[in-house]
Write a protein that holds these residues in place. Structure first.
Motif, PDB file in Angstrom:
ATOM      1  N   TRP A   1      26.325 -35.962 -41.414  1.00  0.00           N
ATOM      2  CA  TRP A   1      27.405 -36.912 -41.109  1.00  0.00           C
ATOM      3  C   TRP A   1      28.686 -36.167 -40.773  1.00  0.00           C
ATOM      4  CZ3 TRP A   1      32.298 -37.989 -42.788  1.00  0.00           C
ATOM      5  CH2 TRP A   1      32.863 -39.187 -42.334  1.00  0.00           C
TER       6      TRP A   1
ATOM      7  N   LEU B   1      34.493 -38.962 -46.386  1.00  0.00           N
ATOM      8  CA  LEU B   1      35.508 -39.617 -45.561  1.00  0.00           C
ATOM      9  C   LEU B   1      36.546 -38.599 -45.109  1.00  0.00           C
ATOM     10  CD1 LEU B   1      38.359 -40.093 -47.352  1.00  0.00           C
ATOM     11  CD2 LEU B   1      36.926 -41.790 -48.472  1.00  0.00           C
TER      12      LEU B   1
ATOM     13  N   TRP C   1      36.907 -35.538 -47.759  1.00  0.00           N
ATOM     14  CA  TRP C   1      36.498 -35.803 -49.137  1.00  0.00           C
ATOM     15  C   TRP C   1      34.992 -36.030 -49.207  1.00  0.00           C
ATOM     16  CZ3 TRP C   1      39.357 -37.214 -53.805  1.00  0.00           C
ATOM     17  CH2 TRP C   1      40.721 -36.924 -53.715  1.00  0.00           C
TER      18      TRP C   1
ATOM     19  N   GLU D   1      26.792 -44.934 -47.787  1.00  0.00           N
ATOM     20  CA  GLU D   1      26.215 -44.167 -48.888  1.00  0.00           C
ATOM     21  C   GLU D   1      25.132 -43.247 -48.330  1.00  0.00           C
ATOM     22  OE1 GLU D   1      23.414 -45.232 -52.588  1.00  0.00           O
ATOM     23  OE2 GLU D   1      25.419 -46.153 -52.700  1.00  0.00           O
TER      24      GLU D   1
ATOM     25  N   SER E   1      32.332 -37.229 -52.214  1.00  0.00           N
ATOM     26  CA  SER E   1      32.287 -37.744 -53.589  1.00  0.00           C
ATOM     27  C   SER E   1      30.862 -38.127 -53.954  1.00  0.00           C
ATOM     28  CB  SER E   1      33.198 -38.975 -53.738  1.00  0.00           C
ATOM     29  OG  SER E   1      34.518 -38.663 -53.325  1.00  0.00           O
TER      30      SER E   1
ATOM     31  N   GLU F   1      30.590 -36.344 -37.180  1.00  0.00           N
ATOM     32  CA  GLU F   1      31.952 -36.885 -37.140  1.00  0.00           C
ATOM     33  C   GLU F   1      32.952 -35.845 -36.649  1.00  0.00           C
ATOM     34  OE1 GLU F   1      34.639 -39.693 -37.087  1.00  0.00           O
ATOM     35  OE2 GLU F   1      32.586 -40.128 -37.755  1.00  0.00           O
TER      36      GLU F   1
ATOM     37  N   SER G   1      29.248 -40.031 -50.722  1.00  0.00           N
ATOM     38  CA  SER G   1      30.038 -40.594 -49.634  1.00  0.00           C
ATOM     39  C   SER G   1      30.979 -39.516 -49.121  1.00  0.00           C
ATOM     40  CB  SER G   1      30.840 -41.814 -50.103  1.00  0.00           C
ATOM     41  OG  SER G   1      31.775 -41.437 -51.098  1.00  0.00           O
TER      42      SER G   1
ATOM     43  N   ALA H   1      34.795 -43.072 -42.499  1.00  0.00           N
ATOM     44  CA  ALA H   1      34.125 -43.143 -43.798  1.00  0.00           C
ATOM     45  C   ALA H   1      32.629 -43.316 -43.585  1.00  0.00           C
ATOM     46  CB  ALA H   1      34.683 -44.291 -44.627  1.00  0.00           C
ATOM     47  N   SER H   2      31.849 -42.601 -44.342  1.00  0.00           N
ATOM     48  CA  SER H   2      30.396 -42.684 -44.210  1.00  0.00           C
ATOM     49  C   SER H   2      29.848 -43.840 -45.033  1.00  0.00           C
ATOM     50  CB  SER H   2      29.758 -41.384 -44.718  1.00  0.00           C
ATOM     51  OG  SER H   2      29.763 -41.355 -46.145  1.00  0.00           O
TER      52      SER H   2
ATOM     53  N   VAL I   1      42.621 -43.676 -44.039  1.00  0.00           N
ATOM     54  CA  VAL I   1      41.233 -43.242 -43.842  1.00  0.00           C
ATOM     55  C   VAL I   1      40.896 -43.313 -42.361  1.00  0.00           C
ATOM     56  CG1 VAL I   1      38.816 -43.726 -44.362  1.00  0.00           C
ATOM     57  CG2 VAL I   1      40.559 -43.992 -46.146  1.00  0.00           C
TER      58      VAL I   1
ATOM     59  N   ARG J   1      40.552 -38.350 -44.146  1.00  0.00           N
ATOM     60  CA  ARG J   1      41.767 -39.121 -44.312  1.00  0.00           C
ATOM     61  C   ARG J   1      43.001 -38.254 -44.072  1.00  0.00           C
ATOM     62  NH1 ARG J   1      42.262 -40.325 -50.866  1.00  0.00           N
ATOM     63  NH2 ARG J   1      43.635 -38.560 -51.342  1.00  0.00           N
TER      64      ARG J   1
END
Length: 260
Positions: free
Chosen positions: A206, A184, A172, A197, A174, A210, A182, A194-195, A191, A186
């Motif tokens: 990121w 993430l 995701w 901000e 967003s 990841e 952000s 998660a990054s 989750v 999931r």
């Protein structure tokens, strides 16, 4: 004399066939149009390119399909969430149904080209692509301004036994105006990462970091919940495809809807 009559009859039939003209490709097709399309399809001379390779143009004036207007500016989505563009949906669905009538039993292997104005809002671009996918064209080449990518949209369907056993991994991304981005990973409601901000330019980095340590593909579906111009979303999709975690192929694309 008899041979001459036969030759004359053959020439007359050939000329008559040639005078039948080109069948219609859209609108109300009569029985003769459908028969003619079937004949041309069987000989590899199918004339309706807009059925399998429609050219879709989205501008602030509205939407055209292979050059003909199908949705005015008033139908373009506004507000916080993407919406179906009804005129485009109806025209594409009609094209698909004609093709299937003419080619019963054959796979509908369609691939549109969707061109979005570089200034198109995210909700407009997302609404157009959702409309194209739900009308039966989930694969497309998409261009927003000077940015292009290949889309395979995640049209929902009944879950497979494997999906029922293990939730789909989703990536995701967003954003809300003025509040950064952000990202993430999931699986279902769990989750996995998660990054913090991020600025927009930090999002691909990121994701690459990841996903580099995870199995390829890193996620099956990329879900975008963005605002602003659609070209930002197009740049993100382009940067992810083929990068770390997605070297075996880009993820399916989906746009977030309220409550998803």
């Amino acid at each position: 004399m008899r041979l001459s009559r036969v030759a004359g009859l053959s020439l007359a039939l050939t000329l008559a066939a040639g005078c039948r003209g080109q069948p219609k490709c859209h609108g109300e097709l009569d029985h003769d149009d459908l028969l003619r399309l079937q004949e041309l399809s069987e000989t590899g001379k199918y004339p309706c390119k807009e059925h399998l390779e429609p050219a879709i143009e989205v501008t602030r004036e509205g939407v055209t399909l292979s050059g003909r207007p199908v949705a005015p500016a008033a139908e373009l989505p506004t507000g916080p969430a993407p919406k179906r563009i009804h005129g485009l949906f109806s025209a594409l669905k009609a094209n698909r149904e004609i093709w299937k009538q003419v080619n019963p039993g054959r796979p509908f292997d369609a691939h549109p080209n969707v061109h979005l104005d570089g200034q198109s809002a995210f909700v407009v671009g997302a609404g157009a692509l959702m409309t194209v996918a739900y009308a039966g064209y989930p694969q497309a080449t998409v261009r927003a301004g000077n940015v292009s990518f290949e889309m395979l949209y995640a049209v929902p369907g009944p879950p497979t036994p494997d999906e029922e056993a293990k939730p789909t991994t989703e990536l995701w991304v967003s954003e809300r105006a003025g509040r950064g981005y952000s990202a993430l990973l999931r699986e279902g409601s769990v989750v996995r990462a998660a990054s913090p901000e991020l600025r927009f330019e930090g999002v691909p980095g990121w994701i690459a970091l990841e996903c580099a340590s995870r199995a390829d593909p890193c996620a099956k579906v990329l879900v975008l919940d963005l605002s602003g111009d659609f070209i930002v979303a197009a740049s993100l999709v382009q940067s992810i495809g083929g990068g770390p975690g997605f070297r075996t192929g880009p993820p399916l694309l989906r746009f977030a809807m309220p409550g998803s």
